[in-house]
Design a protein around this motif. Structure first.
Motif, mmCIF file in Angstrom:
data_model
loop_
_atom_site.group_PDB
_atom_site.id
_atom_site.type_symbol
_atom_site.label_atom_id
_atom_site.label_comp_id
_atom_site.label_asym_id
_atom_site.label_seq_id
_atom_site.Cartn_x
_atom_site.Cartn_y
_atom_site.Cartn_z
ATOM 1 N N VAL A 139 0.836 -1.184 0.000
ATOM 2 C CA VAL A 139 0.000 0.000 0.000
ATOM 3 C C VAL A 139 0.873 1.235 0.000
ATOM 4 C CG1 VAL A 139 -0.183 0.068 2.501
ATOM 5 C CG2 VAL A 139 -1.965 1.139 1.098
ATOM 6 N N GLN A 140 0.461 2.283 -0.674
ATOM 7 C CA GLN A 140 1.300 3.468 -0.797
ATOM 8 C C GLN A 140 1.411 4.245 0.506
ATOM 9 O OE1 GLN A 140 0.152 6.728 -3.506
ATOM 10 N NE2 GLN A 140 2.173 6.504 -4.420
ATOM 11 N N LEU A 141 0.283 4.522 1.161
ATOM 12 C CA LEU A 141 0.278 5.263 2.409
ATOM 13 C C LEU A 141 -0.800 4.690 3.317
ATOM 14 C CD1 LEU A 141 0.495 8.788 0.812
ATOM 15 C CD2 LEU A 141 2.217 7.844 2.372
ATOM 16 N N GLN A 142 -0.434 4.316 4.518
ATOM 17 C CA GLN A 142 -1.393 3.739 5.446
ATOM 18 C C GLN A 142 -1.145 4.276 6.833
ATOM 19 O OE1 GLN A 142 -1.466 -0.527 5.546
ATOM 20 N NE2 GLN A 142 -3.527 -0.579 6.393
ATOM 21 N N ALA A 143 -2.102 5.051 7.315
ATOM 22 C CA ALA A 143 -2.035 5.611 8.661
ATOM 23 C C ALA A 143 -2.792 4.714 9.620
ATOM 24 C CB ALA A 143 -2.630 7.010 8.672
ATOM 25 N N ASP A 168 11.515 6.854 10.526
ATOM 26 C CA ASP A 168 12.421 5.708 10.457
ATOM 27 C C ASP A 168 12.676 5.420 8.981
ATOM 28 O OD1 ASP A 168 13.655 3.185 10.380
ATOM 29 O OD2 ASP A 168 12.678 2.564 12.241
ATOM 30 N N ASN A 169 13.817 5.829 8.499
ATOM 31 C CA ASN A 169 14.128 5.669 7.081
ATOM 32 C C ASN A 169 14.389 4.224 6.675
ATOM 33 O OD1 ASN A 169 13.824 8.396 6.520
ATOM 34 N ND2 ASN A 169 15.989 8.850 6.902
ATOM 35 N N ASP A 170 14.677 3.378 7.635
ATOM 36 C CA ASP A 170 14.892 1.963 7.316
ATOM 37 C C ASP A 170 13.567 1.226 7.124
ATOM 38 O OD1 ASP A 170 17.714 1.814 9.570
ATOM 39 O OD2 ASP A 170 17.664 2.177 7.402
ATOM 40 N N LYS A 171 12.559 1.680 7.856
ATOM 41 C CA LYS A 171 11.257 0.999 7.815
ATOM 42 C C LYS A 171 10.228 1.737 6.968
ATOM 43 C CE LYS A 171 11.829 -1.131 12.370
ATOM 44 N NZ LYS A 171 11.279 -1.254 13.749
ATOM 45 N N ASN A 172 10.632 2.879 6.406
ATOM 46 C CA ASN A 172 9.708 3.695 5.599
ATOM 47 C C ASN A 172 8.462 4.072 6.402
ATOM 48 O OD1 ASN A 172 11.496 3.324 3.470
ATOM 49 N ND2 ASN A 172 10.333 1.607 2.627
ATOM 50 N N THR A 173 8.672 4.510 7.619
ATOM 51 C CA THR A 173 7.548 4.888 8.463
ATOM 52 C C THR A 173 7.790 6.250 9.117
ATOM 53 O OG1 THR A 173 8.488 3.771 10.395
ATOM 54 C CG2 THR A 173 6.982 2.486 9.020
ATOM 55 N N ILE A 174 6.704 6.900 9.441
ATOM 56 C CA ILE A 174 6.772 8.088 10.279
ATOM 57 C C ILE A 174 5.760 7.918 11.407
ATOM 58 C CG2 ILE A 174 7.530 9.646 8.451
ATOM 59 C CD1 ILE A 174 4.646 10.732 8.327
ATOM 60 N N GLY A 187 1.294 12.173 -2.998
ATOM 61 C CA GLY A 187 0.941 10.764 -3.008
ATOM 62 C C GLY A 187 -0.570 10.587 -3.045
ATOM 63 N N SER A 188 -0.996 9.375 -3.275
ATOM 64 C CA SER A 188 -2.424 9.074 -3.223
ATOM 65 C C SER A 188 -2.839 8.963 -1.767
ATOM 66 C CB SER A 188 -2.711 7.758 -3.960
ATOM 67 O OG SER A 188 -2.395 7.871 -5.321
ATOM 68 N N TRP A 189 -3.874 9.659 -1.395
ATOM 69 C CA TRP A 189 -4.305 9.655 -0.005
ATOM 70 C C TRP A 189 -4.833 8.286 0.399
ATOM 71 C CZ3 TRP A 189 -2.904 13.686 2.788
ATOM 72 C CH2 TRP A 189 -2.727 14.917 2.159
ATOM 73 N N GLY A 190 -4.367 7.810 1.519
ATOM 74 C CA GLY A 190 -4.903 6.578 2.067
ATOM 75 C C GLY A 190 -6.209 6.858 2.799
ATOM 76 N N GLN A 191 -6.660 5.887 3.572
ATOM 77 C CA GLN A 191 -7.946 6.032 4.264
ATOM 78 C C GLN A 191 -7.852 6.926 5.487
ATOM 79 O OE1 GLN A 191 -9.433 2.075 5.086
ATOM 80 N NE2 GLN A 191 -10.541 2.000 3.168
ATOM 81 N N GLY A 192 -6.671 7.113 6.016
ATOM 82 C CA GLY A 192 -6.533 7.909 7.222
ATOM 83 C C GLY A 192 -6.933 7.120 8.456
ATOM 84 N N THR A 193 -6.706 7.746 9.600
ATOM 85 C CA THR A 193 -7.073 7.114 10.864
ATOM 86 C C THR A 193 -7.804 8.142 11.718
ATOM 87 O OG1 THR A 193 -6.213 5.799 12.719
ATOM 88 C CG2 THR A 193 -4.835 7.628 11.973
ATOM 89 N N LEU A 194 -8.902 7.740 12.310
ATOM 90 C CA LEU A 194 -9.766 8.658 13.032
ATOM 91 C C LEU A 194 -9.306 8.834 14.471
ATOM 92 C CD1 LEU A 194 -12.369 10.371 13.249
ATOM 93 C CD2 LEU A 194 -13.584 8.241 13.782
ATOM 94 N N VAL A 195 -9.183 10.089 14.858
ATOM 95 C CA VAL A 195 -8.875 10.449 16.235
ATOM 96 C C VAL A 195 -10.053 11.246 16.782
ATOM 97 C CG1 VAL A 195 -7.363 11.773 17.752
ATOM 98 C CG2 VAL A 195 -6.387 10.469 15.855
ATOM 99 N N THR A 196 -10.573 10.798 17.882
ATOM 100 C CA THR A 196 -11.675 11.502 18.530
ATOM 101 C C THR A 196 -11.254 11.861 19.940
ATOM 102 O OG1 THR A 196 -13.298 10.249 17.241
ATOM 103 C CG2 THR A 196 -14.101 11.433 19.173
ATOM 104 N N SER A 219 0.881 6.145 13.519
ATOM 105 C CA SER A 219 1.948 5.629 12.668
ATOM 106 C C SER A 219 1.510 5.686 11.210
ATOM 107 C CB SER A 219 2.277 4.180 13.036
ATOM 108 O OG SER A 219 2.746 4.089 14.362
ATOM 109 N N CYS A 220 2.492 5.791 10.345
ATOM 110 C CA CYS A 220 2.216 5.800 8.912
ATOM 111 C C CYS A 220 3.247 4.928 8.215
ATOM 112 C CB CYS A 220 2.283 7.215 8.378
ATOM 113 S SG CYS A 220 2.296 7.347 6.565
ATOM 114 N N ALA A 221 2.759 3.967 7.458
ATOM 115 C CA ALA A 221 3.628 3.124 6.644
ATOM 116 C C ALA A 221 3.498 3.579 5.197
ATOM 117 C CB ALA A 221 3.219 1.661 6.779
ATOM 118 N N ALA A 222 4.629 3.765 4.558
ATOM 119 C CA ALA A 222 4.616 4.243 3.179
ATOM 120 C C ALA A 222 5.395 3.306 2.272
ATOM 121 C CB ALA A 222 5.209 5.647 3.103
ATOM 122 N N SER A 223 5.013 3.301 1.032
ATOM 123 C CA SER A 223 5.777 2.549 0.045
ATOM 124 C C SER A 223 7.137 3.209 -0.125
ATOM 125 C CB SER A 223 5.038 2.526 -1.293
ATOM 126 O OG SER A 223 3.780 1.936 -1.164
#
Length: 116
Positions: free
Chosen positions: A1-5, A71-77, A104-113, A20-24
């Motif tokens: 997946v390209q971007l996943q929060a 984390d540049n090794d894991k492609n995450t922020i 980038g193409s927007w992923g689904q995002g993650t909801l914070v309430t 967390s966000c995982a990116a391609s």
């Protein structure tokens, strides 16, 4: 997946949460990465970003409360959010960006309430 929060949830005002966000690799490598938020009834807004060298920038509304890491090794922020307020409620997205904006193409995002 390209971007996943991930990592969103329901918290009370004053509490903390880490997203967390995982990116391609193709979109992450060599690019600044940012976090965005879309609150109910509002447009998506930029919250802050982090360069490939780990230099972070924050908008005034979150400065001092939010901390970006990469984390540049894991492609995450990650986004550590402290002292959360009800106005922090929204769907949080991550994306790579340049001076022209996110690309980038927007992923689904993650909801914070955040409840008061």
């Amino acid at each position: 997946v390209q971007l996943q929060a991930s990592g969103g949830g329901l918290v009370q005002a004053g509490e903390s949460l880490t997203l967390s966000c995982a990116a391609s690799r193709d979109i992450f490598s060599g690019n600044s990465m940012g976090w965005y938020r879309q609150s109910p009834g509002k447009q998506r807004e930029f919250l802050g970003g982090i360069s490939t060298y780990g230099i972070a920038y924050y908008v005034n509304g979150v400065k001092g409360r939010f901390t970006l890491s990469r984390d540049n090794d894991k492609n995450t922020i990650s986004l550590q959010m402290n002292s959360l307020k009800p106005e922090d409620t929204g769907v949080y997205y991550c994306n790579a960006y340049k001076a022209s904006g996110p690309f980038g193409s927007w992923g689904q995002g993650t909801l914070v309430t955040v409840s008061s």
